[in-house]
Write an enzyme that holds these catalytic residues in place. Structure first.
Site, PDB file in Angstrom:
ATOM      1  N   GLY A 103       0.712  -1.276   0.139  1.00 36.05           N
ATOM      2  CA  GLY A 103      -0.161  -0.052   0.066  1.00 36.05           C
ATOM      3  C   GLY A 103       0.546   1.113   0.191  1.00 36.05           C
ATOM      4  O   GLY A 103       1.978   1.304   0.605  1.00 36.05           O
ATOM      5  N   GLN A 112       2.990   9.937   1.292  1.00 32.73           N
ATOM      6  CA  GLN A 112       4.069   9.160   1.369  1.00 32.73           C
ATOM      7  C   GLN A 112       5.174   9.359   0.238  1.00 32.73           C
ATOM      8  O   GLN A 112       6.188   9.081   0.131  1.00 32.73           O
ATOM      9  CB  GLN A 112       4.099   7.681   1.307  1.00 32.73           C
ATOM     10  N   CYS A 154       5.750   0.127   7.581  1.00 33.04           N
ATOM     11  CA  CYS A 154       5.602   1.184   6.733  1.00 33.04           C
ATOM     12  C   CYS A 154       6.666   1.517   5.826  1.00 33.04           C
ATOM     13  O   CYS A 154       7.783   1.621   6.251  1.00 33.04           O
ATOM     14  CB  CYS A 154       5.039   2.542   7.624  1.00 33.04           C
ATOM     15  N   LEU A 155       6.373   1.922   4.801  1.00 33.69           N
ATOM     16  CA  LEU A 155       7.479   2.243   3.756  1.00 33.69           C
ATOM     17  C   LEU A 155       8.201   3.566   4.270  1.00 33.69           C
ATOM     18  O   LEU A 155       9.348   3.817   3.831  1.00 33.69           O
ATOM     19  CB  LEU A 155       7.141   2.568   2.395  1.00 33.69           C
ATOM     20  N   HIS A 170      -4.796   1.297   7.344  1.00 37.12           N
ATOM     21  CA  HIS A 170      -3.346   1.979   7.553  1.00 37.12           C
ATOM     22  C   HIS A 170      -3.153   3.345   6.448  1.00 37.12           C
ATOM     23  O   HIS A 170      -2.532   4.091   6.940  1.00 37.12           O
ATOM     24  CB  HIS A 170      -2.227   0.577   7.427  1.00 37.12           C
ATOM     25  N   GLU A 171      -3.624   3.037   5.428  1.00 37.64           N
ATOM     26  CA  GLU A 171      -3.441   3.773   3.969  1.00 37.64           C
ATOM     27  C   GLU A 171      -4.349   5.306   4.366  1.00 37.64           C
ATOM     28  O   GLU A 171      -3.788   6.004   4.197  1.00 37.64           O
ATOM     29  CB  GLU A 171      -3.787   3.206   2.797  1.00 37.64           C
ATOM     30  N   HIS A 185      -2.705   7.523   6.680  1.00 39.53           N
ATOM     31  CA  HIS A 185      -1.819   8.242   6.256  1.00 39.53           C
ATOM     32  C   HIS A 185      -2.331   9.749   5.482  1.00 39.53           C
ATOM     33  O   HIS A 185      -1.903  10.527   5.739  1.00 39.53           O
ATOM     34  CB  HIS A 185      -1.088   7.537   4.877  1.00 39.53           C
TER      35      HIS A 185
END
Ligand code: NI
Length: 176
Positions: free
Chosen positions: A49, A54, A96-97, A138-139, A142
């Site tokens: 994701g 991000q 997380c990225l 989660h997304e 963000h």
């Protein structure tokens, strides 16, 4: 298509509430290109994701895909809103990225209903459960300037990646 640079924790964009995308912008070539770039960036980073903040864009856009048996289909959500949560929650590992090398346990609703626009600007509602529901939550966090660390009720589960692989990986296979 281009692989975009990923914003890491500490980048102000990651802590801002992202802007709603005006519907008339969705059909523009530059916006469509941005979605393709997000997809390429997610794939290159081997994530499941990615949210626009991000990649330094404060816009309500997120993409996700997880191949395999436990996975979920390619999903592009523009201006998403969760309109329903299942009453049942479960705890799982997240990473997380934008947060290198850390994993932690987060409690999330096991199911959500999300309302959103697709990349053609059409409105949809989607029901998701399991990893799919966790990824959506989660997304969407963000897009509100939140990261999974903010959702952890017990920081003692925070682990570095090498130690996660060594001590915890086998216990819970699903990781976002
Ligand atoms: Ni993330």
């Amino acid at each position: 298509m281009a692989v975009l640079k990923i914003a890491k924790l500490g980048t102000p964009t990651l802590r801002q509430v992202a802007q709603v995308v005006p519907p008339d912008k969705i059909g523009q070539r530059s916006f469509q290109q941005f979605i393709d770039d997000m997809l390429e960036t997610m794939e290159a980073a081997e994530g499941i994701g990615l949210a626009a903040p991000q990649v330094f864009q404060s816009e309500q856009v997120t993409v996700m895909e997880c191949k395999g048996e436990e996975g979920f289909p390619l999903t592009i959500l523009i201006n998403p809103q969760i309109v329903g949560f299942s009453p049942v929650s479960a705890e799982g590992w997240e990473g997380c990225l934008s947060i290198d090398g850390l994993r932690g346990r987060v409690k999330r609703a096991v199911g959500v209903r999300v309302k959103f626009l697709d990349r053609d600007g059409k409105s949809h509602e989607l029901d998701a459960t399991g990893l799919y529901a966790v990824c959506i939550q989660h997304e969407l966090d963000h897009l509100q300037g939140r990261v999974f660390l903010d959702r952890m009720s017990d920081m003692s589960t925070l682990t570095q990646l090498e130690e996660f692989e060594k001590y915890w990986r086998t216990e819970h296979a699903e990781v976002i």
